[in-house]
Design an enzyme around this catalytic site. Sequence first.
Site, PDB file in Angstrom:
ATOM      1  N   MET A  81       0.874  -1.182   0.000  1.00  0.00           N
ATOM      2  CA  MET A  81       0.000   0.000   0.000  1.00  0.00           C
ATOM      3  C   MET A  81       0.905   1.224   0.000  1.00  0.00           C
ATOM      4  O   MET A  81       2.061   1.155   0.410  1.00  0.00           O
ATOM      5  CB  MET A  81      -0.859   0.045   1.270  1.00  0.00           C
ATOM      6  CG  MET A  81      -1.825  -1.106   1.420  1.00  0.00           C
ATOM      7  SD  MET A  81      -2.877  -0.851   2.871  1.00  0.00           S
ATOM      8  CE  MET A  81      -3.665  -2.458   2.988  1.00  0.00           C
ATOM      9  N   LEU A  88       2.989  -1.031   4.862  1.00  0.00           N
ATOM     10  CA  LEU A  88       2.281   0.211   5.189  1.00  0.00           C
ATOM     11  C   LEU A  88       3.303   1.343   5.161  1.00  0.00           C
ATOM     12  O   LEU A  88       4.374   1.221   5.772  1.00  0.00           O
ATOM     13  CB  LEU A  88       1.646   0.130   6.584  1.00  0.00           C
ATOM     14  CG  LEU A  88       0.646  -1.004   6.841  1.00  0.00           C
ATOM     15  CD1 LEU A  88       0.150  -0.944   8.298  1.00  0.00           C
ATOM     16  CD2 LEU A  88      -0.547  -0.905   5.893  1.00  0.00           C
ATOM     17  N   ILE A 130       7.204  -1.941   7.211  1.00  0.00           N
ATOM     18  CA  ILE A 130       7.095  -0.481   7.121  1.00  0.00           C
ATOM     19  C   ILE A 130       7.816  -0.006   5.856  1.00  0.00           C
ATOM     20  O   ILE A 130       8.963  -0.370   5.598  1.00  0.00           O
ATOM     21  CB  ILE A 130       7.686   0.193   8.387  1.00  0.00           C
ATOM     22  CG1 ILE A 130       6.903  -0.262   9.638  1.00  0.00           C
ATOM     23  CG2 ILE A 130       7.643   1.714   8.245  1.00  0.00           C
ATOM     24  CD1 ILE A 130       5.418   0.066   9.648  1.00  0.00           C
ATOM     25  N   LYS A 131       7.074   0.794   5.100  1.00  0.00           N
ATOM     26  CA  LYS A 131       7.606   1.283   3.826  1.00  0.00           C
ATOM     27  C   LYS A 131       8.258   2.649   4.043  1.00  0.00           C
ATOM     28  O   LYS A 131       7.606   3.589   4.525  1.00  0.00           O
ATOM     29  CB  LYS A 131       6.431   1.436   2.854  1.00  0.00           C
ATOM     30  CG  LYS A 131       6.682   0.832   1.498  1.00  0.00           C
ATOM     31  CD  LYS A 131       5.388   0.868   0.719  1.00  0.00           C
ATOM     32  CE  LYS A 131       5.617   0.732  -0.733  1.00  0.00           C
ATOM     33  NZ  LYS A 131       4.385   0.930  -1.490  1.00  0.00           N
ATOM     34  N   ILE A 132       9.526   2.721   3.684  1.00  0.00           N
ATOM     35  CA  ILE A 132      10.296   3.959   3.883  1.00  0.00           C
ATOM     36  C   ILE A 132      10.843   4.421   2.540  1.00  0.00           C
ATOM     37  O   ILE A 132      11.493   3.637   1.832  1.00  0.00           O
ATOM     38  CB  ILE A 132      11.493   3.701   4.849  1.00  0.00           C
ATOM     39  CG1 ILE A 132      11.030   3.213   6.228  1.00  0.00           C
ATOM     40  CG2 ILE A 132      12.379   4.933   4.978  1.00  0.00           C
ATOM     41  CD1 ILE A 132      10.370   4.263   7.092  1.00  0.00           C
TER      42      ILE A 132
END
Length: 273
Positions: free
Chosen positions: A27, A66, A97-99
């Site tokens: 996402m 996310l 976790i998307k960074i």
Amino acid sequence: MKFFLDSAILSEIEQAYTAGICDGITMNPSLVKKAVDGLKAKGEKIDLERYIRRALKVAKGTPVSLEVTDTESAEAMVVQGKKLFKKFNPVAGNVYIKIPVNPSYDAAPGKDFEGIIAIRALRKAKIPVNCTLVFTPEQALAAAKAGANFVSPFAGRIDDMLRKEHFVPFSKEDYYPAKGLSKEGKVLEDNGVVSGIDLVGQIVKVFRQYGIKTEVLAASLRNARQVREAALVGADIATMPFSVFMELMRHRLTAEGMKKFAEDTPEEFRKLV
Ligand code: E4P
């Protein structure tokens, strides 16, 4: 190669998992907006936290990325990443976790390493990370060195940019040749990258060369042929919209053959079973 669904729309997530060919979800803020706008258009009451929890449960056993939105500093991304992880990972134990590899977008000096610093800090806290908005093998290498579990090269956006810069008309779903597109005798390129799939392939090659364990997640894929080419260059994962999931399963001869078999089936055979 694993298939991830690039969507925050619950009905799509449910269909992809019911089919049994979905190995994860990605996402981003734009995809969450699309899902929220869709609910608003239907006049449904939005409880986004509950909605995400439901998606995480459907995807249990597979990664769900996310993305952070507080990107002004590494610290802000780490704080938000930790909060997201704490809130949502207990649901099904599958949050990544998307960074962004580099959150700096206003040319302000001194912010170019914030993504990498955030990735390292989250990995130190044992939080899985998907490094996003990757457009060069160098960015991918830096993210891998910081410990990212996935790097996400955005294949389709490279192709879009090359076409836009060189005034080649196109629609978003149009196929872009993996070997590049020639105009006036020259192959269009972005600093040695001739297509989105070429970018994915270059990253795979570099990672394999050095035994890097970070998985290459081909993102921003726009059609089934690009998914095939991502597999051919050795991507570990391909993330795609639901429309491309459906396209993977289609061929006009499959449809034609089915129609003929249905027409030909004798009544006597039907009665057997
Ligand atoms: C996935 O992680 C990306 O957010 C996504 O594939 C971007 O796709 P787009 O370029 O079609 O927006």
